[in-house]
Design an enzyme around this catalytic site. Structure first.
Site, mmCIF file in Angstrom:
data_model
loop_
_atom_site.group_PDB
_atom_site.id
_atom_site.type_symbol
_atom_site.label_atom_id
_atom_site.label_comp_id
_atom_site.label_asym_id
_atom_site.label_seq_id
_atom_site.Cartn_x
_atom_site.Cartn_y
_atom_site.Cartn_z
ATOM 1 N N GLY A 204 0.823 -1.207 0.000
ATOM 2 C CA GLY A 204 0.000 0.000 0.000
ATOM 3 C C GLY A 204 0.853 1.251 0.000
ATOM 4 O O GLY A 204 2.012 1.220 -0.436
ATOM 5 N N LEU B 116 0.488 3.676 -1.980
ATOM 6 C CA LEU B 116 0.860 3.623 -3.394
ATOM 7 C C LEU B 116 1.283 5.001 -3.913
ATOM 8 O O LEU B 116 0.654 6.004 -3.618
ATOM 9 C CB LEU B 116 -0.318 3.089 -4.222
ATOM 10 C CG LEU B 116 -0.833 1.698 -3.832
ATOM 11 C CD1 LEU B 116 -1.956 1.253 -4.773
ATOM 12 C CD2 LEU B 116 0.286 0.659 -3.820
ATOM 13 N N HIS C 63 4.432 2.646 -7.974
ATOM 14 C CA HIS C 63 3.499 1.510 -7.987
ATOM 15 C C HIS C 63 2.578 1.591 -9.205
ATOM 16 O O HIS C 63 2.254 0.570 -9.818
ATOM 17 C CB HIS C 63 2.622 1.516 -6.730
ATOM 18 C CG HIS C 63 3.378 1.311 -5.452
ATOM 19 N ND1 HIS C 63 3.571 2.308 -4.537
ATOM 20 C CD2 HIS C 63 3.970 0.209 -4.939
ATOM 21 C CE1 HIS C 63 4.247 1.837 -3.510
ATOM 22 N NE2 HIS C 63 4.513 0.573 -3.720
ATOM 23 N N ASP D 272 13.912 -1.803 -5.530
ATOM 24 C CA ASP D 272 14.323 -2.775 -4.504
ATOM 25 C C ASP D 272 15.014 -3.932 -5.228
ATOM 26 O O ASP D 272 14.451 -5.023 -5.376
ATOM 27 C CB ASP D 272 13.098 -3.273 -3.721
ATOM 28 C CG ASP D 272 12.485 -2.160 -2.896
ATOM 29 O OD1 ASP D 272 13.164 -1.640 -2.002
ATOM 30 O OD2 ASP D 272 11.330 -1.792 -3.168
ATOM 31 N N SER E 8 8.390 6.060 -1.113
ATOM 32 C CA SER E 8 7.467 6.613 -0.117
ATOM 33 C C SER E 8 8.244 7.294 1.010
ATOM 34 O O SER E 8 7.689 8.089 1.759
ATOM 35 C CB SER E 8 6.539 5.523 0.435
ATOM 36 O OG SER E 8 7.198 4.304 0.505
HETATM 37 O O1 PAF Z 1 8.215 -4.270 -1.995
HETATM 38 C C1 PAF Z 1 7.255 -4.367 -1.211
HETATM 39 O O2 PAF Z 1 6.374 -3.504 -1.156
HETATM 40 C C2 PAF Z 1 7.167 -5.583 -0.288
HETATM 41 O O3 PAF Z 1 8.433 -5.989 0.138
HETATM 42 C C3 PAF Z 1 6.419 -6.761 -0.922
HETATM 43 C C4 PAF Z 1 7.134 -7.304 -2.142
HETATM 44 C C5 PAF Z 1 5.010 -6.325 -1.315
HETATM 45 C C6 PAF Z 1 6.295 -7.908 0.099
HETATM 46 O O4 PAF Z 1 5.616 -7.510 1.232
#
Ligand code: PAF
Length: 286
Positions: free
Chosen positions: A37, A39, A43, A156, A192
């Site tokens: 979330g 977002l 995202h 990430d 974020s």
């Molecule tokens: O990258 C993220 O937001 C989180 O690490 C994920 C992949 C949704 C797992 O909780």
């Protein structure tokens, strides 16, 4: 706003599977975008990329407690569900899976995925239990939804490599796709966490990407890595960051690497400025 959304929300694994089974019966391809979330445009870029790869996009919104250390404040993680659902809806997402903690980790839950390979070092040196939590929840989400494709941000990068390896190692029948990082005009990666930067720290923050980009160009020219890494570490520190790591790794295995002769190279950094910890990474051009 809720009643005007085309997006449907479900909260149980059974409802998620019912909907996906229905779409599959009509021959539709499914893309999954796992999120916690809060977002932002990064995202939304994932969701847009997902729409190009599948007939139906499913977003998951779950703040996963097992990837937070006791020292990291899980309760302070931003929770903006209604705004998130609006953004997902506007991005053309068909279904949001929003389980609660009990649905994901019912009483008696005691299974955790154990990792080596790309999970070694880098973030793990600073957050030792983080990737076990990420891998466990992502494996669950992939098994629950069984999508054709799942998309994760390259921002990430270590997480992306851990998940790619996990899907291969566990024979999960899903394509793991990395989506390039979205950046501000000055190069700062969208995150974020950027809202926590003071004006002075925000002004200094692009130094992270600048140092990585300069090092990537230099490594590409010189093939050896150490001098460029030393220069980048000094530049980041001079800009006011406290460095957690700035390293060159093999782009897929994330094994430490000393020259471009050893394969594709990725530069990864984590550094703290003020109270904010930022991460970033770039590819070294071949
Ligand atoms: O990258 C993220 O937001 C989180 O690490 C994920 C992949 C949704 C797992 O909780």
């Amino acid at each position: 706003m809720t009643e005007t959304r085309a997006l449907r929300s479900v909260h149980t694994v059974a409802a998620l599977r019912d909907q996906i089974r229905h779409w599959r019966a009509h021959g539709e391809r499914i893309a999954l975008v796992p999120t916690m979330g809060a977002l932002h445009s990064g995202h939304v870029a994932l969701m847009q990329a997902a729409r190009e790869k599948a007939d139906r996009v499913v977003v998951t919104i779950f703040v996963n407690p097992t990837q937070f250390a006791p020292t990291e404040d899980l309760s302070r993680y931003p929770r903006t569900l209604e705004a998130d659902l609006d953004k997902a809806d506007a991005a053309g997402v068909a279904l949001a899976f929003v389980p609660d903690v009990a649905a994901m980790y019912p009483a008696g839950f005691c299974t955790t995925i154990s990792l080596t390979g790309p999970a070694l070092g880098l973030e793990t040196d600073f957050r030792p239990t983080h990737f076990a939590g990420v891998a466990t929840v992502v494996a669950k989400l992939l098994i629950q939804a069984l999508p054709d494709v799942a998309l994760f941000g390259e921002k990430d990068y270590q997480q992306l490599q851990v998940i790619s390896r996990l899907a291969r190692d566990l024979d999960l029948p899903v394509d793991i796709v990395g989506v390039p990082t979205l950046r501000e005009p000055d190069g700062l990666a969208l995150s974020s966490r950027n809202i926590y930067l003071s004006p002075a720290d925000r002004a200094a923050a692009p130094a992270l990407h600048q140092a990585l980009s300069r090092a990537a160009q230099r490594i590409s020219r010189e093939t050896v890595i150490a001098p460029a890494i030393d220069e980048a570490r000094a530049a980041v520190t001079t800009a006011g960051f406290a460095l957690d790591y700035l390293e060159a790794r093999h782009a897929e295995t994330l094994a430490p690497i000393a020259s471009t002769a050893e394969g594709p190279v990725r530069l990864l950094v984590a550094a703290r400025i003020g109270t904010t910890r930022l991460i970033d990474n770039v590819a070294v051009p071949a």
